[in-house]
Design a protein around this motif. Sequence first.
Motif, PDB file in Angstrom:
ATOM      1  N   ASP A   1       0.829  -1.210   0.000  1.00  0.00           N
ATOM      2  CA  ASP A   1       0.000   0.000   0.000  1.00  0.00           C
ATOM      3  C   ASP A   1       0.863   1.261   0.000  1.00  0.00           C
ATOM      4  O   ASP A   1       0.557   2.231  -0.699  1.00  0.00           O
ATOM      5  CB  ASP A   1      -0.932   0.003   1.212  1.00  0.00           C
ATOM      6  N   ALA A   2       1.938   1.233   0.781  1.00  0.00           N
ATOM      7  CA  ALA A   2       2.839   2.395   0.836  1.00  0.00           C
ATOM      8  C   ALA A   2       3.482   2.633  -0.526  1.00  0.00           C
ATOM      9  O   ALA A   2       3.638   3.783  -0.955  1.00  0.00           O
ATOM     10  CB  ALA A   2       3.910   2.171   1.898  1.00  0.00           C
ATOM     11  N   ARG A   3       3.853   1.542  -1.206  1.00  0.00           N
ATOM     12  CA  ARG A   3       4.463   1.671  -2.541  1.00  0.00           C
ATOM     13  C   ARG A   3       3.450   2.227  -3.543  1.00  0.00           C
ATOM     14  O   ARG A   3       3.801   3.027  -4.415  1.00  0.00           O
ATOM     15  CB  ARG A   3       5.003   0.325  -3.011  1.00  0.00           C
ATOM     16  N   ILE A   4       2.204   1.792  -3.434  1.00  0.00           N
ATOM     17  CA  ILE A   4       1.165   2.286  -4.337  1.00  0.00           C
ATOM     18  C   ILE A   4       0.979   3.792  -4.171  1.00  0.00           C
ATOM     19  O   ILE A   4       0.927   4.544  -5.148  1.00  0.00           O
ATOM     20  CB  ILE A   4      -0.178   1.549  -4.080  1.00  0.00           C
ATOM     21  N   ILE A   5       0.877   4.230  -2.930  1.00  0.00           N
ATOM     22  CA  ILE A   5       0.673   5.656  -2.650  1.00  0.00           C
ATOM     23  C   ILE A   5       1.853   6.482  -3.163  1.00  0.00           C
ATOM     24  O   ILE A   5       1.674   7.525  -3.804  1.00  0.00           O
ATOM     25  CB  ILE A   5       0.475   5.883  -1.137  1.00  0.00           C
ATOM     26  N   ALA A   6       3.072   5.994  -2.888  1.00  0.00           N
ATOM     27  CA  ALA A   6       4.274   6.712  -3.330  1.00  0.00           C
ATOM     28  C   ALA A   6       4.341   6.769  -4.850  1.00  0.00           C
ATOM     29  O   ALA A   6       4.676   7.810  -5.433  1.00  0.00           O
ATOM     30  CB  ALA A   6       5.515   6.038  -2.769  1.00  0.00           C
ATOM     31  N   ALA A   7       4.015   5.650  -5.511  1.00  0.00           N
ATOM     32  CA  ALA A   7       4.067   5.597  -6.973  1.00  0.00           C
ATOM     33  C   ALA A   7       3.055   6.557  -7.588  1.00  0.00           C
ATOM     34  O   ALA A   7       3.342   7.219  -8.597  1.00  0.00           O
ATOM     35  CB  ALA A   7       3.805   4.176  -7.457  1.00  0.00           C
TER      36      ALA A   7
ATOM     37  N   ASP B   1       6.389   7.545 -16.674  1.00  0.00           N
ATOM     38  CA  ASP B   1       6.189   6.175 -16.216  1.00  0.00           C
ATOM     39  C   ASP B   1       5.059   5.513 -16.988  1.00  0.00           C
ATOM     40  O   ASP B   1       4.189   6.177 -17.560  1.00  0.00           O
ATOM     41  CB  ASP B   1       5.880   6.158 -14.713  1.00  0.00           C
ATOM     42  N   ASP B   2       5.071   4.185 -17.008  1.00  0.00           N
ATOM     43  CA  ASP B   2       4.091   3.435 -17.794  1.00  0.00           C
ATOM     44  C   ASP B   2       2.658   3.637 -17.316  1.00  0.00           C
ATOM     45  O   ASP B   2       1.726   3.674 -18.132  1.00  0.00           O
ATOM     46  CB  ASP B   2       4.436   1.938 -17.765  1.00  0.00           C
ATOM     47  N   ALA B   3       2.464   3.777 -16.002  1.00  0.00           N
ATOM     48  CA  ALA B   3       1.113   3.992 -15.480  1.00  0.00           C
ATOM     49  C   ALA B   3       0.544   5.307 -16.010  1.00  0.00           C
ATOM     50  O   ALA B   3      -0.629   5.386 -16.395  1.00  0.00           O
ATOM     51  CB  ALA B   3       1.121   3.993 -13.954  1.00  0.00           C
ATOM     52  N   SER B   4       1.382   6.345 -16.053  1.00  0.00           N
ATOM     53  CA  SER B   4       0.940   7.641 -16.572  1.00  0.00           C
ATOM     54  C   SER B   4       0.626   7.554 -18.062  1.00  0.00           C
ATOM     55  O   SER B   4      -0.370   8.117 -18.539  1.00  0.00           O
ATOM     56  CB  SER B   4       2.019   8.705 -16.329  1.00  0.00           C
ATOM     57  N   THR B   5       1.468   6.837 -18.803  1.00  0.00           N
ATOM     58  CA  THR B   5       1.225   6.685 -20.239  1.00  0.00           C
ATOM     59  C   THR B   5      -0.094   5.970 -20.495  1.00  0.00           C
ATOM     60  O   THR B   5      -0.903   6.396 -21.323  1.00  0.00           O
ATOM     61  CB  THR B   5       2.379   5.901 -20.900  1.00  0.00           C
ATOM     62  N   SER B   6      -0.331   4.874 -19.773  1.00  0.00           N
ATOM     63  CA  SER B   6      -1.594   4.129 -19.921  1.00  0.00           C
ATOM     64  C   SER B   6      -2.781   5.021 -19.598  1.00  0.00           C
ATOM     65  O   SER B   6      -3.805   5.010 -20.297  1.00  0.00           O
ATOM     66  CB  SER B   6      -1.609   2.895 -19.012  1.00  0.00           C
TER      67      SER B   6
ATOM     68  N   LEU C   1      -1.353   1.172 -11.761  1.00  0.00           N
ATOM     69  CA  LEU C   1      -0.187   0.884 -10.920  1.00  0.00           C
ATOM     70  C   LEU C   1      -0.174  -0.578 -10.477  1.00  0.00           C
ATOM     71  O   LEU C   1      -1.233  -1.150 -10.194  1.00  0.00           O
ATOM     72  CB  LEU C   1      -0.186   1.797  -9.688  1.00  0.00           C
ATOM     73  N   PRO C   2       1.003  -1.192 -10.382  1.00  0.00           N
ATOM     74  CA  PRO C   2       1.113  -2.580  -9.901  1.00  0.00           C
ATOM     75  C   PRO C   2       0.583  -2.697  -8.471  1.00  0.00           C
ATOM     76  O   PRO C   2       0.844  -1.836  -7.635  1.00  0.00           O
ATOM     77  CB  PRO C   2       2.626  -2.847  -9.945  1.00  0.00           C
ATOM     78  N   GLY C   3      -0.176  -3.759  -8.210  1.00  0.00           N
ATOM     79  CA  GLY C   3      -0.669  -4.024  -6.863  1.00  0.00           C
ATOM     80  C   GLY C   3      -2.041  -3.465  -6.574  1.00  0.00           C
ATOM     81  O   GLY C   3      -2.657  -3.808  -5.559  1.00  0.00           O
ATOM     82  N   VAL C   4      -2.564  -2.600  -7.459  1.00  0.00           N
ATOM     83  CA  VAL C   4      -3.878  -1.998  -7.230  1.00  0.00           C
ATOM     84  C   VAL C   4      -4.970  -2.979  -7.639  1.00  0.00           C
ATOM     85  O   VAL C   4      -4.979  -3.493  -8.760  1.00  0.00           O
ATOM     86  CB  VAL C   4      -4.031  -0.682  -8.018  1.00  0.00           C
ATOM     87  N   THR C   5      -5.902  -3.243  -6.730  1.00  0.00           N
ATOM     88  CA  THR C   5      -6.998  -4.176  -7.008  1.00  0.00           C
ATOM     89  C   THR C   5      -8.295  -3.457  -7.356  1.00  0.00           C
ATOM     90  O   THR C   5      -9.140  -3.999  -8.070  1.00  0.00           O
ATOM     91  CB  THR C   5      -7.233  -5.091  -5.798  1.00  0.00           C
ATOM     92  N   SER C   6      -8.472  -2.250  -6.833  1.00  0.00           N
ATOM     93  CA  SER C   6      -9.678  -1.473  -7.135  1.00  0.00           C
ATOM     94  C   SER C   6      -9.418  -0.007  -6.826  1.00  0.00           C
ATOM     95  O   SER C   6      -8.499   0.338  -6.081  1.00  0.00           O
ATOM     96  CB  SER C   6     -10.871  -1.978  -6.305  1.00  0.00           C
ATOM     97  N   VAL C   7     -10.239   0.870  -7.424  1.00  0.00           N
ATOM     98  CA  VAL C   7     -10.117   2.319  -7.182  1.00  0.00           C
ATOM     99  C   VAL C   7     -11.497   2.893  -6.890  1.00  0.00           C
ATOM    100  O   VAL C   7     -12.419   2.773  -7.705  1.00  0.00           O
ATOM    101  CB  VAL C   7      -9.512   3.059  -8.386  1.00  0.00           C
TER     102      VAL C   7
END
Length: 278
Positions: free
Chosen positions: A30-36, A204-209, A83-89
């Motif tokens: 979760d910490a990595r997701i928030i930071a990313a 980053d790839d998440a931003s591009t997507s 982002l990697p690790g995200v299951t839902s938003v």
Amino acid sequence: MKYKRYSLALIIAVAALILSDGKLFASDTDARIIAAAEQSYVFKTYLKNDNIIVTAKNGAVTLTGSVVDESNKMLAKETVASLPGVTSVDNQLTLRGGLSASNSDTWLMARVKSTLLFHRNVDGMATNVSVENGIVTLRGEANSTAQKDLTTEYARDVDGVKGINNEMTLKNTVITPEKQAQDGKKIGESTLGQKLDGMNEAIDDASTSALVKTTLLLHRSTSALNTTVDTEDGVVTLGGKTGNAAEKDLTGKLVSDVYGVKRVVNNMVAATDGKTAP
């Protein structure tokens, strides 16, 4: 009997350790997701003036705060979802100043501005957009007639636009080979588009997507398509179905002009191909 008590105690201790490790692992993810999310290109450029709070629990992300328009709300969600690790938003973002009615001039102006900002071969930063009764007026300076015409086409293809009045003028500048060399460009390389702040940094790839997905939703020609987007090292792979080959080609061309896209692999299947999409 004593042996059984020891065995039971050991089992409980192991179970507690496993549960503890699981919580620590989830917390670390979760910490990595928030930071990313907070360090993503999209959050640091397009959304830098918005008030977005990202929280995560076991991969489930909640977005709270406020953004300037609906396009930014959509962009924030798509960035985090990629982002990697995200299951839902759970997107609880609100719009600053309240929600604009769909197809209102204010709503439409925000969509046109966002569309132009996401494409690199038009100058979204230098293009002024105003809307009255669904008619979009474009002002500012274009680097060339080609850029002016492309700006018209992109704006015209935004869902809800009824007409375009392009009053943009052409910049009175001549770019010499020497000037291009000084700017680090190859002779003949396109000089269209003005870079956003921070554009020199890697995207980053998440931003591009996220930029690709939001762009396709904003364009009238592609908004109804169920297009899958996967990005790896800037290479975007498109999947899903289109009605015909022309739709497939147009989707690929629109995506290739989005910031962060290095190359497009278009695996979309047109209905006229007689194939089944994966």
